[in-house]
Design a protein around this motif. Sequence first.
Motif, PDB file in Angstrom:
ATOM      1  N   TYR A 100       0.844  -1.195   0.000  1.00 42.95           N
ATOM      2  CA  TYR A 100       0.000   0.000   0.000  1.00 42.95           C
ATOM      3  C   TYR A 100       0.876   1.239   0.000  1.00 42.95           C
ATOM      4  O   TYR A 100       2.060   1.183   0.327  1.00 42.95           O
ATOM      5  N   GLY A 101       0.289   2.356  -0.369  1.00 44.16           N
ATOM      6  CA  GLY A 101       1.052   3.588  -0.410  1.00 44.16           C
ATOM      7  C   GLY A 101       0.202   4.756  -0.831  1.00 44.16           C
ATOM      8  O   GLY A 101      -1.020   4.670  -0.913  1.00 44.16           O
ATOM      9  N   GLU A 102       0.865   5.858  -1.134  1.00 41.88           N
ATOM     10  CA  GLU A 102       0.179   7.056  -1.576  1.00 41.88           C
ATOM     11  C   GLU A 102       1.106   7.867  -2.458  1.00 41.88           C
ATOM     12  O   GLU A 102       2.322   7.627  -2.503  1.00 41.88           O
ATOM     13  N   ARG A 103       0.508   8.802  -3.153  1.00 41.81           N
ATOM     14  CA  ARG A 103       1.273   9.645  -4.072  1.00 41.81           C
ATOM     15  C   ARG A 103       2.398  10.370  -3.338  1.00 41.81           C
ATOM     16  O   ARG A 103       2.208  10.952  -2.286  1.00 41.81           O
ATOM     17  N   GLY A 104       3.594  10.264  -3.903  1.00 40.65           N
ATOM     18  CA  GLY A 104       4.749  10.946  -3.341  1.00 40.65           C
ATOM     19  C   GLY A 104       5.531  10.132  -2.335  1.00 40.65           C
ATOM     20  O   GLY A 104       6.514  10.619  -1.790  1.00 40.65           O
ATOM     21  N   GLU A 105       5.116   8.877  -2.079  1.00 44.99           N
ATOM     22  CA  GLU A 105       5.828   8.033  -1.124  1.00 44.99           C
ATOM     23  C   GLU A 105       6.098   6.659  -1.726  1.00 44.99           C
ATOM     24  O   GLU A 105       5.385   6.204  -2.619  1.00 44.99           O
ATOM     25  N   LYS A 106       7.137   5.991  -1.207  1.00 48.69           N
ATOM     26  CA  LYS A 106       7.435   4.630  -1.630  1.00 48.69           C
ATOM     27  C   LYS A 106       6.386   3.673  -1.068  1.00 48.69           C
ATOM     28  O   LYS A 106       5.878   3.872   0.035  1.00 48.69           O
ATOM     29  N   PRO A 107       6.040   2.589  -1.816  1.00 43.99           N
ATOM     30  CA  PRO A 107       5.081   1.616  -1.300  1.00 43.99           C
ATOM     31  C   PRO A 107       5.615   0.895  -0.065  1.00 43.99           C
ATOM     32  O   PRO A 107       6.819   0.710   0.098  1.00 43.99           O
ATOM     33  N   THR A 108       4.704   0.501   0.804  1.00 39.54           N
ATOM     34  CA  THR A 108       5.025  -0.330   1.964  1.00 39.54           C
ATOM     35  C   THR A 108       4.620  -1.767   1.662  1.00 39.54           C
ATOM     36  O   THR A 108       3.534  -2.009   1.133  1.00 39.54           O
ATOM     37  N   LYS A 109       5.515  -2.716   1.984  1.00 39.28           N
ATOM     38  CA  LYS A 109       5.206  -4.144   1.874  1.00 39.28           C
ATOM     39  C   LYS A 109       4.930  -4.693   3.268  1.00 39.28           C
ATOM     40  O   LYS A 109       5.647  -4.369   4.207  1.00 39.28           O
ATOM     41  N   HIS A 110       3.919  -5.533   3.386  1.00 36.73           N
ATOM     42  CA  HIS A 110       3.430  -5.936   4.699  1.00 36.73           C
ATOM     43  C   HIS A 110       2.905  -7.367   4.625  1.00 36.73           C
ATOM     44  O   HIS A 110       2.148  -7.710   3.703  1.00 36.73           O
ATOM     45  N   PHE A 111       3.297  -8.231   5.561  1.00 34.14           N
ATOM     46  CA  PHE A 111       2.825  -9.620   5.551  1.00 34.14           C
ATOM     47  C   PHE A 111       2.812 -10.155   6.977  1.00 34.14           C
ATOM     48  O   PHE A 111       3.504  -9.640   7.864  1.00 34.14           O
ATOM     49  N   GLY A 112       2.005 -11.196   7.203  1.00 32.25           N
ATOM     50  CA  GLY A 112       1.929 -11.761   8.545  1.00 32.25           C
ATOM     51  C   GLY A 112       0.876 -12.846   8.654  1.00 32.25           C
ATOM     52  O   GLY A 112       0.394 -13.386   7.647  1.00 32.25           O
ATOM     53  N   LEU A 113       0.509 -13.151   9.886  1.00 33.65           N
ATOM     54  CA  LEU A 113      -0.453 -14.208  10.206  1.00 33.65           C
ATOM     55  C   LEU A 113      -1.498 -13.684  11.184  1.00 33.65           C
ATOM     56  O   LEU A 113      -1.215 -12.826  12.014  1.00 33.65           O
ATOM     57  N   ARG A 114      -2.712 -14.220  11.062  1.00 31.14           N
ATOM     58  CA  ARG A 114      -3.733 -13.971  12.082  1.00 31.14           C
ATOM     59  C   ARG A 114      -4.432 -15.280  12.395  1.00 31.14           C
ATOM     60  O   ARG A 114      -4.600 -16.140  11.525  1.00 31.14           O
ATOM     61  N   ILE A 115      -4.835 -15.446  13.640  1.00 31.48           N
ATOM     62  CA  ILE A 115      -5.469 -16.676  14.079  1.00 31.48           C
ATOM     63  C   ILE A 115      -6.653 -16.352  14.973  1.00 31.48           C
ATOM     64  O   ILE A 115      -6.584 -15.438  15.810  1.00 31.48           O
ATOM     65  N   TRP A 116      -7.738 -17.084  14.778  1.00 29.45           N
ATOM     66  CA  TRP A 116      -8.904 -16.948  15.634  1.00 29.45           C
ATOM     67  C   TRP A 116      -8.725 -17.847  16.861  1.00 29.45           C
ATOM     68  O   TRP A 116      -8.723 -19.061  16.744  1.00 29.45           O
ATOM     69  N   ILE A 117      -8.562 -17.231  18.025  1.00 33.08           N
ATOM     70  CA  ILE A 117      -8.505 -17.998  19.276  1.00 33.08           C
ATOM     71  C   ILE A 117      -9.894 -18.521  19.613  1.00 33.08           C
ATOM     72  O   ILE A 117     -10.074 -19.690  19.987  1.00 33.08           O
TER      73      ILE A 117
END
Length: 241
Positions: free
Chosen positions: A193-210
């Motif tokens: 994700y990102g916006e005009r005038g900035e470098k994109p951000t890369k993001h990854f991970g895990l989520r779990i339903w307890i």
Amino acid sequence: MASLSRPFYRQCVRWIVHCLAAGILGAVSLAHAARPFVTDDARIVDPGGYQIESYIKRQRGFSESEFWFLPAHNPGGIVELTLGGFRVDSEPFGDSRAILAQAKTLLRPLETNGAGYALTVGMMRLSRAAPGSVEGNPYINGIGSFSFADDLVVMHTNLGARRDAGASMTRGTWGIGAEIRLQERLFGIVETYGERGEKPTKHFGLRIWIVPSRVQVDSTLGFEHTNPERRFYTVGLRLLW
């Protein structure tokens, strides 16, 4: 069905990773999305339901931490209301606080193997450490979500804009993300994700339903090629009732 889903799953993962490496797609950086996404999805809390999302975010390359607290409620229709805030404690850039108010409405509910659409409008009131430094930054975000292979993979796309009062300009925002069902309660997430005038951000991970559909925990890693380079991790909690 399993023999068809597995190759499709691998193909989707390869395509998503390719997009991230290319850095050509992205999301709204202000809109409040379901943890641990920044890219928003075409879903809202059930009518009459409540939600609390909270997380911490820490930079690994320099001293900066964030704390977010975001309660939400659906009063009984197709609109979810969020009122919360966050604080940032940063040595290189100074401390800041913000209040965020947001309304999100469903234009078309997301269904299995189908598409869903939503629209978000909101306002962030940002207060910086400098005396008298207060900014009001409205934003809008269009959301499209797409389910594949019986919800094995769900893609989310965003396109919007936000007002940057500090720079006296409006910035376009964009994003794409995917949630991938690894097990019944465990999901992988990947986005850029990102916006005009900035470098994109890369993001990854895990989520779990307890507790399914009630208590969720998650953790992610992310990076953005800025100066200084931002390399961060997050840990979050989501409660619904």
